[in-house]
Design an enzyme around this catalytic site. Structure first.
Site, PDB file in Angstrom:
ATOM      1  N   ARG A  85     -24.293  22.672  -4.546  1.00 19.26           N
ATOM      2  CA  ARG A  85     -22.838  22.526  -4.070  1.00 19.26           C
ATOM      3  C   ARG A  85     -22.435  23.419  -2.987  1.00 19.26           C
ATOM      4  NH1 ARG A  85     -18.514  26.398  -6.160  1.00 19.26           N
ATOM      5  NH2 ARG A  85     -16.620  25.364  -5.873  1.00 19.26           N
ATOM      6  N   HIS A 129     -12.775  25.232   0.668  1.00 17.64           N
ATOM      7  CA  HIS A 129     -13.171  26.657   0.111  1.00 17.64           C
ATOM      8  C   HIS A 129     -12.693  27.658   0.959  1.00 17.64           C
ATOM      9  CE1 HIS A 129     -15.997  28.721  -2.578  1.00 17.64           C
ATOM     10  NE2 HIS A 129     -15.482  29.452  -2.012  1.00 17.64           N
ATOM     11  N   GLU A 174     -11.109  27.195  -6.399  1.00 21.37           N
ATOM     12  CA  GLU A 174     -10.402  28.516  -7.104  1.00 21.37           C
ATOM     13  C   GLU A 174      -8.877  28.573  -6.180  1.00 21.37           C
ATOM     14  OE1 GLU A 174     -12.828  31.813  -6.280  1.00 21.37           O
ATOM     15  OE2 GLU A 174     -14.365  31.189  -7.807  1.00 21.37           O
ATOM     16  N   ASN A 303     -15.352  28.081 -12.797  1.00 23.49           N
ATOM     17  CA  ASN A 303     -16.006  29.408 -11.964  1.00 23.49           C
ATOM     18  C   ASN A 303     -15.740  30.613 -13.017  1.00 23.49           C
ATOM     19  OD1 ASN A 303     -16.756  27.869 -10.197  1.00 23.49           O
ATOM     20  ND2 ASN A 303     -15.660  28.966  -8.493  1.00 23.49           N
ATOM     21  N   TYR A 305     -16.565  34.711 -13.793  1.00 21.38           N
ATOM     22  CA  TYR A 305     -17.049  36.034 -13.477  1.00 21.38           C
ATOM     23  C   TYR A 305     -16.930  36.990 -14.785  1.00 21.38           C
ATOM     24  CZ  TYR A 305     -18.528  34.053  -9.224  1.00 21.38           C
ATOM     25  OH  TYR A 305     -19.056  33.075  -8.291  1.00 21.38           O
ATOM     26  N   GLU A 373     -19.636  27.770 -10.733  1.00 18.11           N
ATOM     27  CA  GLU A 373     -20.213  29.175 -10.122  1.00 18.11           C
ATOM     28  C   GLU A 373     -20.281  30.087 -11.319  1.00 18.11           C
ATOM     29  OE1 GLU A 373     -17.866  31.130  -7.147  1.00 18.11           O
ATOM     30  OE2 GLU A 373     -17.506  29.237  -6.279  1.00 18.11           O
TER      31      GLU A 373
HETATM   32  O1  IFM Z   1     -18.063  34.499  -3.084  1.00 17.19           O
HETATM   33  C1  IFM Z   1     -17.265  34.053  -3.880  1.00 17.19           C
HETATM   34  C2  IFM Z   1     -16.930  32.537  -3.732  1.00 17.19           C
HETATM   35  O2  IFM Z   1     -16.395  32.145  -2.487  1.00 17.19           O
HETATM   36  C3  IFM Z   1     -15.833  32.281  -4.783  1.00 17.19           C
HETATM   37  N1  IFM Z   1     -16.014  32.564  -6.050  1.00 17.19           N
HETATM   38  C4  IFM Z   1     -16.307  33.886  -6.073  1.00 17.19           C
HETATM   39  C5  IFM Z   1     -17.514  34.449  -5.351  1.00 17.19           C
HETATM   40  C6  IFM Z   1     -17.876  35.642  -5.416  1.00 17.19           C
HETATM   41  O3  IFM Z   1     -16.864  36.633  -5.228  1.00 17.19           O
END
Ligand code: IFM
Length: 468
Positions: A85, A129, A174, A303, A305, A373
């Protein structure tokens, strides 16, 4: 990673054909910011503004991927993951964000796609992006409705040029980051601190998503798949009082549902509309916009985290004070959950991944979900033996993959998992100081050194799962 975060062990198999991959973004890796007719994006301007980037770096060179893409694609091939990606740089393809295409920019992506396909890697394109052409920012940026129409034109140009070889297309990455983080918190380009601008930007990004999808559907032939990537931070109420519950609801609304509900349900959440009433009457939302935004999706990119733990803050403080991503909830407080953390102090929270996947499936009519992600930053260094022993990253990925598998077991239609990221790269406001890659980058020499996690992930892909 310390013991508390250890997940149950045992081998884990993923469904046949599970989509393994890695993900990157144009400004974070390409460098070559004036090559081939590219002009400035808001990130070029921002990263060259004093004190905006933690270590003073910028994306002028980054991984120099523009010149070294063949080496990078070979490294991807060595990983064996079927997907890659990446995002297209709008200012390479349409340098001023308007008008005819820049053929040299398109040719770069054609070469990249060709190199991927020859090595058996399926390209997965993200249209936007975050690298908005500076010229469009000068004309108002995302708070201006016009930019949504410009995104649609750019989407059509990119699709016409690449859709013969690229089947997987997502519009935005995002949108909270390119709206609230960029126009309200001021941490990302263009660095504004205006809550109203941010809410307008969020809507125009979503409108751009819908308009882009309309263009793609119009042009599409069999085999194309369309979607969007949204990052979610599930909110946990961390206090006992009604005020805490209200703060958690508000933060969930502005962080997650402000983006999910228009895209998946064609409406803004009513509680968010009333939370934001002191700021806006949503007059920037025109009749018909929400139907445009709610397009059928072939896939949804998540995505993930970590979650965020929220309590109410000082009730006398201003909910709309500038400088926070939590527009309308500046009076809330993010609480430390006491979990182990990555090098960026982000909680290591695999349980939140299972939770958000099952919540999505229960709450919305979801298309197949792909984790577009997931990854972590660590203070990697090259050891005396010339290798990078990143056991923390391996433990992190192992735990998150187990969490993803648990969601599949619970019935979630999860199709793939892309690691953020292949090679260490320019981490936005953190510059080169945060390393997320499976491959270490020596920024001075541009030498790439596959880390232990690269070999570990290669084995995961080959095995289609985790060992004991
Ligand atoms: O690096 C970023 C990415 O561009 C978008 N999502 C989170 C990643 C880590 O912060």
């Amino acid at each position: 990673m310390n013991k508390e975060s250890a997940q149950p062990k045992g081998s884990v198999a993923f469904p046949e054909g599970f989509g393994w991959g890695t993900a990157t973004a144009s400004y974070q890796i390409e460098g070559a910011v004036t090559a081939g007719g590219r002009k400035s994006s808001i990130w070029d301007t921002f990263s060259h503004t004093a004190a905006k980037i933690r270590d003073g770096s910028n994306g002028d060179r980054a991984c120099d991927h523009y010149h070294r893409y063949l080496e990078d694609v070979d490294l991807l091939a060595g990983l064996g993951a079927p997907y890659y990606r990446f995002s297209l740089a709008w200012p390479r393809i349409q340098p001023d964000g308007v008008g005819k295409a820049n053929q040299e920019g398109l040719d770069f992506y054609k070469r990249l796609v060709e190199a991927l396909l020859v090595r058996g890697i399926t390209p997965w394109v993200t249209l936007y992006h975050w690298d908005l052409p500076q010229r469009l920012q000068d004309q108002g940026g995302w708070p201006s409705r016009e930019v949504a129409y410009r995104l649609a034109d750019y989407a059509e140009i990119a699709f016409k040029a690449l859709s013969g070889q690229v089947d997987h297309w997502t519009t935005l990455n995002e949108p909270i980051c390119s709206s609230l983080l960029s126009y309200a918190q001021g941490e990302h380009a263009p660095g504004h601190r205006d809550p109203l601008e941010a809410i307008r930007a969020a809507h125009h990004l979503l409108l751009g998503h819908g308009l882009a999808l309309e263009r793609w559907r119009h042009e599409q032939r069999d085999g194309h798949q369309f979607g969007i990537t949204i990052n979610l931070e599930p909110i946990v109420c961390a206090g006992p009082d009604e005020a805490d519950r209200d703060a958690a609801r508000r933060v969930d609304g502005i962080t997650n549902r402000l983006f999910l509900d228009p895209v998946l349900k064609g409406q803004y959440p009513s509680d968010v509309i009333s939370d934001l009433a002191p700021l806006t009457d949503f007059g920037h939302v025109f009749e018909g916009d929400l139907e445009v935004i709610r397009q059928p999706l072939d896939m949804f990119g998540l995505n993930y985290y970590h979650r965020n733990w929220i309590t109410a803050g000082d009730p006398r403080s201003d909910r709309f004070s500038p400088g926070t991503i939590r527009v309308g909830s500046a009076d809330s407080v993010v609480v430390d959950p006491g979990l182990p953390t990555t090098a960026l102090d982000w909680p290591i929270d695999p349980g939140g991944l299972t939770g958000v996947l099952t919540w999505l499936a229960e709450t919305y009519r979801m298309p197949p979900i792909w984790i577009t992600e997931s990854g972590s930053a660590w203070n990697d260094r090259v050891d005396g033996d010339g290798a990078v022993h990143d056991s923390d990253r391996i433990a992190y990925l192992d735990a998150h993959l187990r969490a993803a598998r648990a969601a599949i077991d619970a019935g979630v239609d999860l199709r793939g998992y892309f690691v953020w990221t292949s090679t260490d790269n320019f981490e936005w406001a953190l510059g080169e100081s945060a390393r997320f890659g499976l491959i270490y980058l020596d920024y001075e020499t541009q030498r790439r050194i596959p880390k232990d996690s690269y070999r570990w992930f290669r084995d995961v892909v080959a095995r289609n799962g985790l060992a004991d």
